[in-house]
Scaffold this active site. Sequence first.
Site, PDB file in Angstrom:
ATOM      1  CE  LYS A 218      -4.771  -1.256   1.864  1.00 48.47           C
ATOM      2  NZ  LYS A 218      -5.619  -0.768   2.494  1.00 48.47           N
ATOM      3  CD  GLU A 340     -28.396 -20.611   0.086  1.00 49.76           C
ATOM      4  OE1 GLU A 340     -28.823 -21.593   0.051  1.00 49.76           O
ATOM      5  OE2 GLU A 340     -27.652 -20.337   0.111  1.00 49.76           O
TER       6      GLU A 340
END
Length: 596
Positions: A218, A340
């Site tokens: 980063k 799902e």
Amino acid sequence: MADAEARAKLREEARPDRGTLQVLQDMASRLRIHSIRATCSTSSGHPISCSSSAEIMSVLFFYIMRYKQSDPGNPDNDRFVLAKRLSFVDVATGWLGQGLGVACGMAYTGKYFDRASYRVFCLMSDGESSEGSVWEAMAFASYYSLDNLVAIFDVNRLGHSGALHAEHCIDIYQRRCEAFGWNTYVVDGRDVEALCQVFWQASQVKHKATAVVVKTFKGRGTPSIEDAESWHGKPMPRERADAIIKLIESQIETSRNLDPQLPIEDSPEVNITDVRMTSPPDYRVGDKIATRKACGLALAKLGYANNRVVVLDGDTKYSTFSEIFNKKYPERFIECFMAEQNMVSVALGCASRGRTIAFASTFAAFLTRAFDHIRIGGLSESNINIIGSHCGVSVGDNGASQMALEDIAMFRTIPKCTIFYPTDAVSTEHAVALAANAKGMCFIRTTRPETMVIYTPQERFEIGQAKVLRHCVSDKVTVIGAGITVYEALAAADELSKQDIFIRVIDLFTIKPLDVATIISSAKATEGRIITVEDHYPQGGIGEAVRAAVSMDPDIQVHSLAVSVVPQSGKSEELLDMYRISARHIIVAVKCMLLN
């Protein structure tokens, strides 16, 4: 030996020259500058996260991916999935792991439906990989051999609040990906040549999806910020940003840009507009059939009408009757197993760029765990259709865990979502056909027990138009139901008529949008009295929707009958009565309302 030599020659030809590598590095530097300037101008954003993936983006967009810059939605373009909403990003995903499932849907469509050359790239953070839905997607891609899919893990070791548990232990990510059956490469994210090489190698792999685990930092290239904690989501101070930009600019050696390769134009033309059933519903008044079965039959009928209709299911196809579609069109049926979250995201990917008409089917109760993915579909204004069966206490013996009593509330919060709640087989078939042509997300709520067909095959249905099933000039109360409670309202009307009490019965058909005009006109014809009856919890259901619709008229009063407690197991008709949504309780409510 000859094959090995040929591969080595091909690899060498694919290797970028020194000049190209420098341009790619310089373009990564410019991307860092753009991210710093953009976040400073808005005083918000993630410049250090952008910095960690700058080389990845440069290599992908200006060396590896094939696409037309002037036509980002071209069906032949390579796809890119990122947790941002940009012109070239098809679905707006958040940081919570929806992206890879969407990418799986795009890749599945490319490989099995389009049979085209485009490839799919999905960039994820290491923090995002903590989400279980990522690993649902990893299992899906492995099972279906999605060799046109590349998942890129940007491992910069830092999350929102600090260091992640694996930090820079790249081998942990590598072993996880390999354990899920993925072809896996590890690469230094600062090395553009190595990135070019692994992405090219991924394009040569057959029968396996590829994961590229990239070690990054980063704030790359930013003194005292690179790899430092506590900078997540913070733009750089303006006075500091100018100095950092000058430093990065001093490292840029070229001014040349690279044009991406054009795509291979081999995607088939598709037409998913104005899809019509080839014949009217084949039911007669009085027939008994569950709307969940009628829905399965309607999907198969729709699949005959258009070969871009696809159906996904989460290991419930014998209960939802999507197995009927599977038997007729197995090549267009996607078994997503008991996952799902991933099923919804795969459907989003399948429907992107208008490549398919996607229906995802499971028990409505199981959709609660996928709500974040449903919400993302709403934010992206995706045209997907979700079918939830086994709704309410009418499910009966299956028990409370299988009874969807929150689903209407859930889907009512989704912007531009159409909610169908068909009462019989005829209206169910129309709901499926209307959903196929609707813009935005659609939810179709179906019932487990068999119910009687009450509409003729010639009956017409439209989104936002209710049906008035009983009415006369002597009506005293309007009773509004949908699905299973319509039959209870009709039974109550029959019994009350014997006592010279007449009620108006409305079948909503769509809960969102509501037929407000019919509701208000009926209320005015019955002296402002409305009773709503629903197989759902009161919160967020039909009663609250109707109250909102009539809230500006002080002369209309609404009394709601709904499932107000956690239910238990039992026979369907017993539970309807136990939880006060049966004909008997409608009769009591009507009489009480007339006394007030």
